[in-house]
Motif scaffolding. Structure first.
Motif, PDB file in Angstrom:
ATOM      1  N   ARG A  84      -4.461  19.871  11.809  1.00  0.00           N
ATOM      2  CA  ARG A  84      -4.325  21.323  11.778  1.00  0.00           C
ATOM      3  C   ARG A  84      -3.029  21.797  12.441  1.00  0.00           C
ATOM      4  N   ALA A  85      -2.659  21.214  13.583  1.00  0.00           N
ATOM      5  CA  ALA A  85      -1.490  21.676  14.332  1.00  0.00           C
ATOM      6  C   ALA A  85      -0.171  21.136  13.770  1.00  0.00           C
ATOM      7  N   SER A  86      -0.111  19.838  13.519  1.00  0.00           N
ATOM      8  CA  SER A  86       1.161  19.228  13.118  1.00  0.00           C
ATOM      9  C   SER A  86       1.421  19.275  11.621  1.00  0.00           C
ATOM     10  N   ARG A  87       0.358  19.454  10.828  1.00  0.00           N
ATOM     11  CA  ARG A  87       0.423  19.432   9.353  1.00  0.00           C
ATOM     12  C   ARG A  87       0.865  18.072   8.807  1.00  0.00           C
ATOM     13  N   ARG A  88       0.667  17.028   9.586  1.00  0.00           N
ATOM     14  CA  ARG A  88       0.950  15.652   9.155  1.00  0.00           C
ATOM     15  C   ARG A  88      -0.349  15.029   8.644  1.00  0.00           C
ATOM     16  N   PRO A  89      -0.273  14.169   7.625  1.00  0.00           N
ATOM     17  CA  PRO A  89      -1.492  13.523   7.125  1.00  0.00           C
ATOM     18  C   PRO A  89      -2.297  12.881   8.253  1.00  0.00           C
ATOM     19  N   ALA A  90      -3.612  13.018   8.130  1.00  0.00           N
ATOM     20  CA  ALA A  90      -4.520  12.512   9.163  1.00  0.00           C
ATOM     21  C   ALA A  90      -5.708  11.826   8.493  1.00  0.00           C
ATOM     22  N   PRO A  91      -6.233  10.777   9.106  1.00  0.00           N
ATOM     23  CA  PRO A  91      -7.420  10.121   8.545  1.00  0.00           C
ATOM     24  C   PRO A  91      -8.593  11.098   8.486  1.00  0.00           C
ATOM     25  N   LEU A  92      -9.433  10.915   7.492  1.00  0.00           N
ATOM     26  CA  LEU A  92     -10.626  11.744   7.367  1.00  0.00           C
ATOM     27  C   LEU A  92     -11.569  11.456   8.526  1.00  0.00           C
ATOM     28  N   PRO A  93     -12.027  12.477   9.242  1.00  0.00           N
ATOM     29  CA  PRO A  93     -13.027  12.251  10.288  1.00  0.00           C
ATOM     30  C   PRO A  93     -14.303  11.659   9.668  1.00  0.00           C
ATOM     31  N   ALA A  94     -15.017  10.865  10.430  1.00  0.00           N
ATOM     32  CA  ALA A  94     -16.212  10.173   9.933  1.00  0.00           C
ATOM     33  C   ALA A  94     -17.228  11.112   9.274  1.00  0.00           C
ATOM     34  N   PRO A  95     -17.547  12.280   9.876  1.00  0.00           N
ATOM     35  CA  PRO A  95     -18.526  13.166   9.215  1.00  0.00           C
ATOM     36  C   PRO A  95     -18.038  13.663   7.847  1.00  0.00           C
ATOM     37  N   LEU A 112     -16.945  20.726   7.405  1.00  0.00           N
ATOM     38  CA  LEU A 112     -15.763  21.572   7.545  1.00  0.00           C
ATOM     39  C   LEU A 112     -16.113  22.814   8.345  1.00  0.00           C
ATOM     40  N   ASP A 113     -15.374  23.031   9.405  1.00  0.00           N
ATOM     41  CA  ASP A 113     -15.436  24.276  10.159  1.00  0.00           C
ATOM     42  C   ASP A 113     -14.085  24.938   9.904  1.00  0.00           C
ATOM     43  N   ILE A 114     -14.078  25.972   9.120  1.00  0.00           N
ATOM     44  CA  ILE A 114     -12.834  26.587   8.661  1.00  0.00           C
ATOM     45  C   ILE A 114     -11.916  26.977   9.820  1.00  0.00           C
ATOM     46  N   GLU A 115     -12.490  27.420  10.921  1.00  0.00           N
ATOM     47  CA  GLU A 115     -11.673  27.888  12.052  1.00  0.00           C
ATOM     48  C   GLU A 115     -11.334  26.810  13.072  1.00  0.00           C
ATOM     49  N   ARG A 116     -12.138  25.715  13.153  1.00  0.00           N
ATOM     50  CA  ARG A 116     -11.936  24.769  14.242  1.00  0.00           C
ATOM     51  C   ARG A 116     -11.801  23.302  13.853  1.00  0.00           C
ATOM     52  N   SER A 117     -11.999  22.945  12.605  1.00  0.00           N
ATOM     53  CA  SER A 117     -11.886  21.526  12.242  1.00  0.00           C
ATOM     54  C   SER A 117     -10.513  20.992  12.623  1.00  0.00           C
ATOM     55  N   PRO A 118     -10.453  19.784  13.179  1.00  0.00           N
ATOM     56  CA  PRO A 118      -9.159  19.225  13.594  1.00  0.00           C
ATOM     57  C   PRO A 118      -8.251  18.873  12.413  1.00  0.00           C
ATOM     58  N   VAL A 119      -8.862  18.637  11.240  1.00  0.00           N
ATOM     59  CA  VAL A 119      -8.068  18.388  10.039  1.00  0.00           C
ATOM     60  C   VAL A 119      -8.417  19.448   8.997  1.00  0.00           C
ATOM     61  N   ILE A 120      -7.445  19.750   8.159  1.00  0.00           N
ATOM     62  CA  ILE A 120      -7.648  20.710   7.079  1.00  0.00           C
ATOM     63  C   ILE A 120      -7.125  20.094   5.785  1.00  0.00           C
ATOM     64  N   GLY A 121      -7.701  20.501   4.673  1.00  0.00           N
ATOM     65  CA  GLY A 121      -7.281  19.978   3.375  1.00  0.00           C
ATOM     66  C   GLY A 121      -6.262  20.891   2.728  1.00  0.00           C
ATOM     67  N   ASN A 181     -15.182  23.849  -0.983  1.00  0.00           N
ATOM     68  CA  ASN A 181     -15.243  24.270   0.417  1.00  0.00           C
ATOM     69  C   ASN A 181     -16.625  24.744   0.832  1.00  0.00           C
ATOM     70  N   ALA A 182     -17.355  25.398  -0.048  1.00  0.00           N
ATOM     71  CA  ALA A 182     -18.721  25.803   0.295  1.00  0.00           C
ATOM     72  C   ALA A 182     -19.591  24.570   0.535  1.00  0.00           C
ATOM     73  N   HIS A 183     -19.430  23.553  -0.287  1.00  0.00           N
ATOM     74  CA  HIS A 183     -20.209  22.322  -0.094  1.00  0.00           C
ATOM     75  C   HIS A 183     -19.889  21.682   1.255  1.00  0.00           C
ATOM     76  N   LEU A 184     -18.607  21.600   1.573  1.00  0.00           N
ATOM     77  CA  LEU A 184     -18.204  20.978   2.843  1.00  0.00           C
ATOM     78  C   LEU A 184     -18.704  21.781   4.045  1.00  0.00           C
ATOM     79  N   VAL A 185     -18.635  23.096   3.967  1.00  0.00           N
ATOM     80  CA  VAL A 185     -19.115  23.941   5.070  1.00  0.00           C
ATOM     81  C   VAL A 185     -20.628  23.790   5.218  1.00  0.00           C
ATOM     82  N   GLU A 186     -21.352  23.882   4.101  1.00  0.00           N
ATOM     83  CA  GLU A 186     -22.814  23.793   4.155  1.00  0.00           C
ATOM     84  C   GLU A 186     -23.303  22.444   4.670  1.00  0.00           C
ATOM     85  N   ARG A 187     -22.556  21.402   4.408  1.00  0.00           N
ATOM     86  CA  ARG A 187     -22.941  20.054   4.847  1.00  0.00           C
ATOM     87  C   ARG A 187     -22.427  19.748   6.258  1.00  0.00           C
ATOM     88  N   GLY A 188     -21.762  20.706   6.891  1.00  0.00           N
ATOM     89  CA  GLY A 188     -21.293  20.514   8.259  1.00  0.00           C
ATOM     90  C   GLY A 188     -20.045  19.662   8.381  1.00  0.00           C
TER      91      GLY A 188
END
Length: 149
Positions: free
Chosen positions: A129-140, A60-69, A51-58
């Motif tokens: 994030r909202a539905s908790r259904r699998p979602a494609p990985l965003p391009a970034p 993952l936004d822990i509070e606002r990313s549309p998808v979560i792992g 998670n630190a790697h993903l945050v530092e590389r932009g």
């Protein structure tokens, strides 16, 4: 490269198996009654490294990313003890990248050691994030993960 198949005995992995590294200082509280790092701390380090790697590389936004792992599988194999006051160097790579999932592999090394004291993996399934259904990985996110293959 070492193997983790059911017929082969797992072996420590060399640093060259991993794409990026993060230094982790151990804490007195990480040691257990037996004088080495408690196994639950290894899993916390896995989570921190990814998670630190993903945050530092932009990616993952822990509070606002549309998808979560969400973690759906974990494993750790231990080869040599680590203990406070050692410094740990954690290696990270992506072993498998799917449409909505990723398998991360992490090696934990005593500072400067050529072989892992422990290594393991965990699998994230990315969900809306909202539905908790699998979602494609965003391009970034996909781009950052691809760099770790």
């Amino acid at each position: 490269m070492s193997s983790d198949t059911a017929t082969d005995r797992p072996q420590p992995r060399p640093r060259g198996d991993f794409r990026v590294f993060r230094t982790i200082p151990t804490r007195w509280a990480d040691n257990d009654a037996y004088g080495h790092i408690n196994n639950v701390v290894y899993y916390a380090w896995f989570d921190t490294v990814v998670n630190a790697h993903l945050v530092e590389r932009g990616a993952l936004d822990i509070e606002r990313s549309p998808v979560i792992g969400l973690v759906v599988e974990t494993q750790c194999r231990y080869f040599a003890p680590l203990a406070f006051p050692q410094t740990v160097e954690a290696g990270l790579r992506v072993a498998r990248l799917g449409n909505s999932s990723v398998r991360y592999e992490i090696g934990l090394f005593a500072q400067g050691a050529p072989l892992s004291a422990a290594h393991g993996h965990f699998i994230h399934v990315y969900v809306d994030r909202a539905s908790r259904r699998p979602a494609p990985l965003p391009a970034p996110l996909h781009a950052v993960l691809s760099e770790l293959l």
